[in-house]
Design an enzyme around this catalytic site. Structure first.
Site, PDB file in Angstrom:
ATOM      1  N   HIS A 189       0.264   2.064   2.384  1.00 17.30           N
ATOM      2  CA  HIS A 189       1.097   1.689   1.234  1.00 17.30           C
ATOM      3  C   HIS A 189       2.171   2.755   0.969  1.00 17.30           C
ATOM      4  CE1 HIS A 189      -2.756  -0.612   0.016  1.00 17.30           C
ATOM      5  NE2 HIS A 189      -2.083  -1.244   0.950  1.00 17.30           N
ATOM      6  N   ASP A 244       4.059   3.342  -1.645  1.00 17.86           N
ATOM      7  CA  ASP A 244       4.490   3.697  -2.997  1.00 17.86           C
ATOM      8  C   ASP A 244       3.954   5.009  -3.576  1.00 17.86           C
ATOM      9  OD1 ASP A 244       2.015   2.529  -3.207  1.00 17.86           O
ATOM     10  OD2 ASP A 244       2.585   1.015  -4.686  1.00 17.86           O
ATOM     11  N   ASP A 267      -0.772  -4.569  -3.851  1.00 20.56           N
ATOM     12  CA  ASP A 267      -1.156  -4.579  -2.435  1.00 20.56           C
ATOM     13  C   ASP A 267      -1.173  -5.991  -1.842  1.00 20.56           C
ATOM     14  OD1 ASP A 267      -1.698  -2.043  -3.277  1.00 20.56           O
ATOM     15  OD2 ASP A 267      -3.829  -2.042  -2.784  1.00 20.56           O
ATOM     16  N   ASP A 317       0.182  -5.365   4.380  1.00 20.99           N
ATOM     17  CA  ASP A 317      -0.206  -5.352   2.977  1.00 20.99           C
ATOM     18  C   ASP A 317       1.105  -5.357   2.186  1.00 20.99           C
ATOM     19  OD1 ASP A 317      -2.877  -5.113   3.704  1.00 20.99           O
ATOM     20  OD2 ASP A 317      -3.240  -3.295   2.530  1.00 20.99           O
ATOM     21  N   CYS A 329       0.828   0.608  -8.172  1.00 17.10           N
ATOM     22  CA  CYS A 329      -0.202  -0.147  -7.437  1.00 17.10           C
ATOM     23  C   CYS A 329      -0.776  -1.282  -8.277  1.00 17.10           C
ATOM     24  CB  CYS A 329      -1.389   0.743  -7.081  1.00 17.10           C
ATOM     25  SG  CYS A 329      -1.006   2.248  -6.222  1.00 17.10           S
TER      26      CYS A 329
HETATM   27  N1  ARG Z   1      -1.414   6.141   0.465  1.00 17.11           N
HETATM   28  C1  ARG Z   1      -1.045   6.656  -0.806  1.00 17.11           C
HETATM   29  C2  ARG Z   1      -1.580   8.062  -0.984  1.00 17.11           C
HETATM   30  O1  ARG Z   1      -2.739   8.307  -0.966  1.00 17.11           O
HETATM   31  C3  ARG Z   1      -1.471   5.793  -1.955  1.00 17.11           C
HETATM   32  C4  ARG Z   1      -0.762   4.485  -2.061  1.00 17.11           C
HETATM   33  C5  ARG Z   1      -1.375   3.604  -3.095  1.00 17.11           C
HETATM   34  N2  ARG Z   1      -0.618   2.438  -3.285  1.00 17.11           N
HETATM   35  C6  ARG Z   1      -1.078   1.225  -3.552  1.00 17.11           C
HETATM   36  N3  ARG Z   1      -0.209   0.266  -3.725  1.00 17.11           N
HETATM   37  N4  ARG Z   1      -2.353   0.961  -3.636  1.00 17.11           N
HETATM   38  O2  ARG Z   1      -0.808   8.963  -1.144  1.00 17.11           O
END
Ligand code: ARG
Length: 387
Positions: free
Chosen positions: A263, A265, A126, A214, A369
């Site tokens: 995010h 990913d 992040d 981020d 992550c």
């Molecule tokens: N927003 C995503 C979800 O809940 C999680 C992404 C987490 N990624 C990270 N690099 N912390 O589906």
């Protein structure tokens, strides 16, 4: 006297030979991984209420109203899983470094605001992004994460000394005053339907007051950077990235269907040149697919997650199933319980390494992550010549 000089020279020689071994270089998400940072769970906190955090915790979540240091048992368990993940990587001859945790449970402030405590240093993805020989510290968009880059400074300074070609950059620190957040987002009364409608219209919690991003909203595809516009990255942040990386083409993407777009990913996951997994509940809109389709990339919908709900005290969704770490274009680490995701990747011709990680999710996510590339073999390539 001469003996001392000799041993001093000996040490120096050793240091120099070590110095030669550090290479900062990573252009994409799939080339053979040689060196990586893996986060730590120490001192990790559930953030105190603040505008950016409040909107992503659903009103019925058990995390609502809870904040403070996580229990020592849960920290120890997460660290145990992180350490095992490190061993798996080291067994594959990947060098692993770890951040230096801060006292995340202490109060912080800037001239503009105060926060009860910080967050942690488990999801290194992040905060820091490596683009070629550059390691860039993101602005971040949560107050509790404002100082998190400090946990990575010892490593980054070490790489700066060890690789004479390495570039250390830091994006302008944002003020993060209340002007950075849309007020009407900050109410428990906002329904999921309303959030989905807003997300579809590209109206997110963060305003365009100042550049925000981020690092985990950016995916690297050689000459192209794909950036998610959402809660944690605004259009000014993407514009900043465009100006900062003039040799790259920076593309903005959105994923309607995600009420909390934070995010990229667990939504869009490149596996190797020509192949991407897309979250079937957060489909890349038709007009944005063109870049991929015109250049022969296949976008495959990811398998269903193996769980109906995330583990307790986790911000993220069940789609952490897609948050996999590609070690090279034939090998991928997948969370051990995510059997459908593993099966799909196996059918797509990948060797799958299962990694036990679910109980660490609450600390900031899964295998993608919790890592930051330092070195992947390979160079900058153009995977989208037709645009
Ligand atoms: N927003 C995503 C979800 O809940 C999680 C992404 C987490 N990624 C990270 N690099 N912390 O589906």
């Amino acid at each position: 006297m001469s003996k001392t000089t000799l041993s001093w020279k000996g040490n120096l020689k050793n240091n120099f030979s070590y110095m030669k071994n550090t290479i900062v270089n990573s252009w994409n998400e799939w080339d053979p991984l040689k060196h990586v940072i893996v986060g730590r769970a120490d001192n990790c906190c559930i953030p105190a209420p603040e505008p950016a955090v409040d909107v992503k915790i659903p009103p019925d979540s058990v995390m609502k109203g809870k904040h403070g240091r996580r229990t020592q048992d849960s920290i120890d368990k997460a660290n145990e899983l992180l350490d095992k993940f490190v061993k798996t990587l080291e067994c594959r001859d990947i060098r692993v470094d770890r951040p230096t945790p801060l006292k995340f449970d202490e109060k912080i402030s800037t001239p503009d605001w105060k926060a009860e405590h910080m967050f942690g240093c488990m999801p290194s993805r992040d905060v820091i992004i490596t683009v070629g020989k550059e390691m860039l510290e993101a602005t971040m968009s949560f107050r509790c994460r404002w100082f998190e880059y400090l946990a990575y400074r010892p490593l980054i300074q070490q790489y700066f000394m060890e690789d004479p070609g390495m570039k250390h950059e830091s994006a302008p620190k944002p003020r993060l005053t209340d002007k950075d957040y849309h007020k009407n987002y900050l109410s428990d009364k906002v329904s999921i339907e309303q959030r989905l409608e807003w997300a579809e219209k590209k109206y997110f919690v963060t305003t365009e007051e100042e550049p925000l991003f981020d690092a985990a909203d950016i995916l690297r595809f050689g000459k192209d950077l794909i950036v998610q516009h959402g809660f944690t990255t605004n259009l000014k942040g993407i514009d900043w990235l465009k100006r900062h990386f003039p040799d790259h083409r920076v593309h903005t993407v959105n994923f309607p269907g995600d009420p909390y777009p934070i995010h990229i990913d667990a939504t869009f996951t490149p596996i190797k040149p020509g192949l991407i997994l897309n979250n079937p509940q957060r489909k890349l809109p038709k007009e944005q697919r063109k870049l991929f389709e015109d250049n022969g990339w296949e976008i495959v919908y990811a398998a269903q997650p193996a769980h109906n709900s995330p583990p307790p005290l986790t911000y993220y969704s069940i789609w952490l199933s897609m948050n996999i770490l590609v070690l090279d274009p034939k090998t991928v680490c997948v969370e051990k319980s995510e059997v459908y995701q593993a099966e799909q990747l196996d059918k797509l011709g990948m060797e799958v390494l299962p990694v036990d990680f679910r109980e660490a999710y609450g600390f900031g996510g899964s295998l993608h992550c919790s890592t930051t590339d330092v070195y992947r073999e390979g160079k900058m390539e153009d995977y989208f010549p037709k645009q």
